[in-house]
Design a protein around this motif. Structure first.
Motif, PDB file in Angstrom:
ATOM      1  N   GLU A 127     -11.377  13.497  -3.466  1.00 32.31           N
ATOM      2  CA  GLU A 127     -10.574  14.204  -2.282  1.00 32.31           C
ATOM      3  C   GLU A 127      -9.198  14.158  -2.163  1.00 32.31           C
ATOM      4  O   GLU A 127      -9.017  15.558  -2.005  1.00 32.31           O
ATOM      5  CB  GLU A 127     -11.122  13.652  -0.967  1.00 32.31           C
ATOM      6  CG  GLU A 127     -12.732  13.712  -0.512  1.00 32.31           C
ATOM      7  CD  GLU A 127     -12.758  12.914   0.587  1.00 32.31           C
ATOM      8  OE1 GLU A 127     -11.742  12.886   1.399  1.00 32.31           O
ATOM      9  OE2 GLU A 127     -14.144  13.136   1.122  1.00 32.31           O
ATOM     10  N   GLN A 128      -8.473  13.295  -3.159  1.00 34.32           N
ATOM     11  CA  GLN A 128      -7.267  13.696  -3.033  1.00 34.32           C
ATOM     12  C   GLN A 128      -7.188  13.886  -4.367  1.00 34.32           C
ATOM     13  O   GLN A 128      -5.914  14.835  -4.237  1.00 34.32           O
ATOM     14  CB  GLN A 128      -6.900  11.492  -3.768  1.00 34.32           C
ATOM     15  CG  GLN A 128      -6.747  10.885  -2.180  1.00 34.32           C
ATOM     16  CD  GLN A 128      -6.149   9.395  -2.504  1.00 34.32           C
ATOM     17  OE1 GLN A 128      -6.074   8.771  -3.800  1.00 34.32           O
ATOM     18  NE2 GLN A 128      -5.620   8.735  -1.322  1.00 34.32           N
ATOM     19  N   GLY A 129      -7.431  14.368  -5.244  1.00 30.29           N
ATOM     20  CA  GLY A 129      -7.436  15.530  -6.067  1.00 30.29           C
ATOM     21  C   GLY A 129      -7.900  17.020  -5.988  1.00 30.29           C
ATOM     22  O   GLY A 129      -7.023  17.294  -6.157  1.00 30.29           O
ATOM     23  N   PRO A 177       1.223  11.414 -10.115  1.00 30.74           N
ATOM     24  CA  PRO A 177      -0.383  11.579 -10.007  1.00 30.74           C
ATOM     25  C   PRO A 177      -0.941  10.861 -11.717  1.00 30.74           C
ATOM     26  O   PRO A 177      -0.682  11.219 -12.253  1.00 30.74           O
ATOM     27  CB  PRO A 177      -0.715  13.091  -9.517  1.00 30.74           C
ATOM     28  CG  PRO A 177       0.910  13.526  -9.958  1.00 30.74           C
ATOM     29  CD  PRO A 177       1.981  12.314  -9.703  1.00 30.74           C
ATOM     30  N   PRO A 178      -1.826  10.215 -11.336  1.00 29.91           N
ATOM     31  CA  PRO A 178      -2.955  10.148 -12.412  1.00 29.91           C
ATOM     32  C   PRO A 178      -3.453  10.843 -12.753  1.00 29.91           C
ATOM     33  O   PRO A 178      -4.086  12.142 -12.415  1.00 29.91           O
ATOM     34  CB  PRO A 178      -4.065   9.316 -12.061  1.00 29.91           C
ATOM     35  CG  PRO A 178      -4.300   9.477 -11.157  1.00 29.91           C
ATOM     36  CD  PRO A 178      -2.671  10.007 -10.175  1.00 29.91           C
ATOM     37  N   PRO A 179      -3.459  11.468 -14.760  1.00 30.23           N
ATOM     38  CA  PRO A 179      -3.730  11.972 -15.217  1.00 30.23           C
ATOM     39  C   PRO A 179      -5.315  12.497 -15.002  1.00 30.23           C
ATOM     40  O   PRO A 179      -6.426  11.678 -15.175  1.00 30.23           O
ATOM     41  CB  PRO A 179      -3.696  12.611 -17.279  1.00 30.23           C
ATOM     42  CG  PRO A 179      -3.481  10.975 -16.772  1.00 30.23           C
ATOM     43  CD  PRO A 179      -2.585  10.259 -15.380  1.00 30.23           C
ATOM     44  N   LEU A 234       1.985   6.599  -6.340  1.00 26.73           N
ATOM     45  CA  LEU A 234       0.717   7.903  -7.035  1.00 26.73           C
ATOM     46  C   LEU A 234       1.236   9.411  -6.533  1.00 26.73           C
ATOM     47  O   LEU A 234       0.692  10.312  -7.684  1.00 26.73           O
ATOM     48  CB  LEU A 234      -0.140   7.558  -6.176  1.00 26.73           C
ATOM     49  CG  LEU A 234      -1.066   6.380  -6.968  1.00 26.73           C
ATOM     50  CD1 LEU A 234      -2.554   6.373  -5.426  1.00 26.73           C
ATOM     51  CD2 LEU A 234      -1.586   6.634  -7.690  1.00 26.73           C
ATOM     52  N   ASP A 235       1.946   9.114  -5.548  1.00 21.66           N
ATOM     53  CA  ASP A 235       2.644  10.658  -4.907  1.00 21.66           C
ATOM     54  C   ASP A 235       3.628  11.636  -6.330  1.00 21.66           C
ATOM     55  O   ASP A 235       3.364  12.794  -6.584  1.00 21.66           O
ATOM     56  CB  ASP A 235       3.025  10.886  -3.516  1.00 21.66           C
ATOM     57  CG  ASP A 235       2.151  10.966  -2.858  1.00 21.66           C
ATOM     58  OD1 ASP A 235       1.010  10.635  -2.944  1.00 21.66           O
ATOM     59  OD2 ASP A 235       2.283  10.158  -1.547  1.00 21.66           O
ATOM     60  N   ALA A 294       0.941  -0.757   0.005  1.00 24.85           N
ATOM     61  CA  ALA A 294      -0.105   0.197  -0.001  1.00 24.85           C
ATOM     62  C   ALA A 294       0.674   1.188  -0.353  1.00 24.85           C
ATOM     63  O   ALA A 294       0.920   2.014  -0.777  1.00 24.85           O
ATOM     64  CB  ALA A 294      -0.786  -0.002   0.759  1.00 24.85           C
ATOM     65  N   GLU A 295       2.017   1.446   0.581  1.00 24.14           N
ATOM     66  CA  GLU A 295       2.756   2.159   1.081  1.00 24.14           C
ATOM     67  C   GLU A 295       3.674   2.479  -0.310  1.00 24.14           C
ATOM     68  O   GLU A 295       3.758   3.972  -1.125  1.00 24.14           O
ATOM     69  CB  GLU A 295       3.891   2.251   1.617  1.00 24.14           C
ATOM     70  CG  GLU A 295       3.534   2.167   2.934  1.00 24.14           C
ATOM     71  CD  GLU A 295       4.087   1.796   4.462  1.00 24.14           C
ATOM     72  OE1 GLU A 295       4.099   2.083   5.670  1.00 24.14           O
ATOM     73  OE2 GLU A 295       5.199   1.815   4.463  1.00 24.14           O
ATOM     74  N   ALA A 296       3.811   1.301  -1.065  1.00 24.53           N
ATOM     75  CA  ALA A 296       4.391   1.689  -2.758  1.00 24.53           C
ATOM     76  C   ALA A 296       3.403   2.109  -3.145  1.00 24.53           C
ATOM     77  O   ALA A 296       4.297   3.130  -4.217  1.00 24.53           O
ATOM     78  CB  ALA A 296       4.859   0.333  -2.667  1.00 24.53           C
TER      79      ALA A 296
END
Lengths: 644, 149
Positions: free
Chosen positions: A641-643, A625-627, A621-622, A614-616
């Protein structure tokens, strides 16, 4: 002189002429009666001849004309593995034959010409694609000056049905028992095979041929000239006796695992051959006996002959360092050393004119017996053997099974080679102590390790579990009782030493480890003797023998790889051991012996792994980040929320 | 008791038989005519019936023989099918074939086995479980313990 005969003739004629009609009739009737009487005598004599004198002969002829004796072939017994899975069975094969007289013009006994029923070439052309044979070859067979020729024997039954459907003149199909091996190459060297006439030729098929073959029966019946059975006539059936089924000790799954591992070793290490034996400690049952390269007994060819033999019992080799366990066991049993005894180990030792060195010098002046086993010290083992002496070493090696067949019941079993001590050279003791100058079969080596695993009580390997009785139940063969070779205390000490050889930091058999189980075993690497008898060649044999679980040994596995590259037993044979041992332990449902992960630890481990993943993923992702799509929000509240 | 006396039976003196008078001539009747035709018919019927019976029995026997041969052939075919099916089942169960088929289906060999030792009681602990001992009775396909193999 001439008057009297003339007168007599005249009087006879006169007498005949003077007869009345009644007299003539009476005379004729008398003549006829005489002739009839003569005929009756002749007929009666012939009747006497037929009914009395030659009665038996005519009765036999009559019986021969009416009676038909049909031989009922006995069905050969099956061969099962220990779980009742079929390793060899018999099915009906189709034998196609022809009468070549049908393809040439003939004459009846009265000279009437009879044309050929068909042209041989046409019949051959029709049969060739079905039988998978050459048209010219078939034509040649059909044109032979014979009454009967085989066109194909023991083919698949479907082939026979195709041939029958063609309804070719002069061609017929006969059902003939055909031996088949459903597992193809599985345990082929153990099971062996039969010839085309059903005689056992190789392996257990040959050894137990008398048990498996059964007895053919006969059906005696009377048939009318048309071929129909006369139902009111004689009908005596002597049913054939089905051959006795044989049940082996092999476990099909373990056998398969052993064959796969052996074949992999041959391919990976470019070896000449590989052999694996798996024994059940408590009973001596051979669970697997695999040799690679193998062959398919259903489609064997003469070129396979080298692959036919069961190398585990026919081929002998020098056991190398796997022998050290037996030497040390003998010394412990004789009270010469214990597992903790310190032994001075110089870098080399000279005996007679030979110098024996360590393969990997330890650099330490003394080693414990445990260290000697773990590091496979030649010098240390020789020092111990010198204390033991010729006679006692020979005695224990023979007690462990060296120098005589194991009595497994397998044909062609080799005895190995162990010279009597009287014939030993001065260098024989150190040589034999470390597994050279002595030769064993892999089954003997496995049997000796099974003795160590069985608390010092000898185990007699066996391949045949029993036969199947008329009631369908297993009739086990009598088990041979073992002898106590070394005490349980000695055996336990050696088991611990062998465990160090696998788990120790300097153990040579670390690749033999099996997850979840404590394993004990010993590697072996030995040069092969030169074929011309002039010492040793530059080829090697890599071996490994061991057992598991250590604290309650259930399974023994012995591995021999012939001429591998590289040649070290710890690199070549130990991984094969691990693979086969793991499969055997799982197949025989042997519980792990404490080295397995506990449930809480496993759950913690799984939780930690999941956290790492999960951390990896989060870090990934950090960083990347996905477009975001043209519409912005994806609709997922968390992503949204993350977005943000 | 008084016994009864019986006087012996007196036999009369045999007198010479008087010569019988010669019978007069009388008309001799013609003997009753025998029913030859009826006898012949009965005989023909009996012989016919016997022949018919023999032929019928022979035909029935032949039919039974044909039927027996047909049944024999069916039994042989059934035995052949059975032995072939046994071999086919064993062939399909072959570990090598299953491995090849699995690989063809895209499966991969399992990784190293992991064994977990249970250290605490689970809710089911204490329950009597029926342990499958791998006995052959459990598998009707295994012919080893079947008397009808």
């Amino acid at each position: 002189m001439t008057e009297q005969p003339r007168r007599r003739r005249f009087s006879r004629v006169a007498r005949i002429l003077s007869r009345t009609g009644d007299q003539v009739a009476v005379r004729r009737i008398r003549w006829l009666l005489g002739i009839y009487g003569l005929l009756i005598v002749v007929v009666f004599a012939q009747l006497i001849s037929i009914q009395v004198v030659d009665a038996d002969d005519y009765a036999d002829r009559s019986v021969r004309q009416r009676e038909r004796t049909i031989t009922l072939p006995a069905v050969r017994g099956r061969i099962y593995d220990r779980d009742g899975d079929v390793l060899a069975t018999s099915v009906d094969g189709a034998t196609v034959y022809a009468d070549p007289r049908a393809y040439r013009p003939t004459e009846t006994p009265d000279g009437t010409p009879v044309p050929a029923a068909a042209a041989a070439a046409d019949v051959a052309a029709a049969l060739a694609p079905i039988l998978g044979r050459d048209v010219a070859d078939l034509t040649e067979r059909l044109e032979q000056d014979a009454h009967f020729v085989y066109l194909g024997r023991q083919l698949d039954w479907s082939v026979g049905e195709e041939v029958e459907a063609l309804d070719l003149p002069g061609v017929a199909v006969l059902a003939e028992p055909k031996r088949t091996y459903p597992g193809s190459a599985l345990a082929a060297q153990v099971v062996g095979f039969t010839g085309i006439d059903g005689d056992g030729l190789q392996g257990l098929e040959a050894q137990y041929d008398g048990v498996l073959r059964g007895k053919p029966g006969t059906l005696l019946l009377e048939r009318a000239p048309g071929g129909l059975d006369i139902s009111t006539g004689i009908r005596e059936l002597r049913p054939s006796q089905v051959g006795t089924d044989l049940v082996l000790t092999l476990d099909r799954d373990v056998q398969h695992a052993a064959e796969v591992a052996a074949a992999s070793a041959v391919a990976e290490f470019d070896a000449n051959a590989a052999t694996v034996v798996v024994l059940e400690v408590a009973t001596g049952d051979v669970l697997a006996m695999a040799s690679s390269p193998g062959y398919d007994p259903n489609a064997r060819i003469q070129d396979d002959q080298d692959a036919w033999r069961n190398r585990a019992i026919t081929d002998v080799f020098e056991p190398g360092s796997t022998q050290k366990a037996l030497t040390i066991a003998a010394a412990i049993e004789e009270g010469i050393v214990t597992a903790e005894t310190d032994v001075e180990v110089p870098g080399h030792i000279r005996v007679a004119s030979s110098t024996f060195r360590e393969l990997s010098p330890t650099g330490e002046p003394t080693l414990t017996v445990g260290d000697i086993m773990e590091r496979s010290s030649n010098v240390g083992t020789i020092r111990i053997a010198q204390e033991l002496g010729d006679q006692r070493l020979d005695h224990y090696l023979r007690a462990f099974g060296y120098g005589s067949p194991t009595g497994s019941g397998f044909p062609g079993e080799a005895s190995g080679m162990l010279m009597p001590p009287e014939d030993w050279w001065p260098t024989s003791l150190p040589t034999i102590a470390i597994g050279h100058g002595v030769a064993v079969t892999l089954l003997q080596l496995a049997g000796s390790y099974a003795t160590l695993a069985n608390d010092g009580r000898s185990v007699a390997p066996r391949v045949v579990l029993g036969t199947v009785g008329d009631d369908g139940r297993l009739k086990p063969v009598a088990a041979r009782s073992g002898e106590q070779i070394v005490s349980p205390s000695t055996a336990h000490q050696v088991q611990g030493l062998l465990e160090r050889a696998v788990t120790g930091d300097r153990g040579t058999g670390s690749l033999a480890a099996v997850p979840g189980y404590m394993v004990a075993g010993k590697t072996g690497t030995a040069r092969k003797p030169a074929t011309d008898g002039s010492g040793y060649s530059d080829q090697y044999v890599a071996t490994f023998a061991g057992f598991a679980p250590v604290h309650d040994p259930q399974i023994v596995v012995a591995v021999m790889v012939d001429e591998p590259n590289p040649f070290y037993g710890g690199i070549v044979a130990a991984p094969v051991f691990s693979e086969v041992m793991e499969a055997a332990l799982i197949a025989r449902r042997v519980a792990p012996d404490g080295s397995a992960t506990t449930l809480p630890a496993a759950m913690d481990h799984a939780r930690a792994q999941a956290l790492e993943v999960a951390e990896a993923a989060q870090a990934s992702l950090d960083e990347n980040p996905p477009p975001s799509g043209p519409g912005g929000a994806s609709g997922d509240p968390e992503t949204d929320e993350q977005g943000d | 008791m008084t016994a009864t006396t019986v006087s012996p039976l007196r036999r009369d003196r045999v007198r010479p038989a008087a010569p019988k008078p010669r019978p007069d001539l009388r008309v001799v009747r013609e003997p009753r005519p025998r029913h030859t035709l009826a006898y012949a018919l009965v005989l023909i019927v009996l012989v016919g019936a016997a022949v018919f019976g023999a032929v019928s029995l022979n035909a029935l026997a032949a039919a039974a023989s044909v039927e027996a041969r047909t049944l024999d052939a069916q039994v042989r075919a059934a035995e052949r099918d059975y032995s072939m099916l046994v071999a086919e089942v064993a062939s399909l169960e072959d570990p090598g074939r299953i491995r090849t088929a699995a690989l063809d289906l895209g499966m991969v060999p399992a990784g190293p086995a992991r064994v977990v030792v249970l250290e605490r009681s689970l809710p089911a602990d204490g329950a009597v479980a029926e342990v499958f001992d791998g006995g052959l009775d459990a598998d009707p396909l295994k012919p080893l313990l079947s008397a009808e193999r």
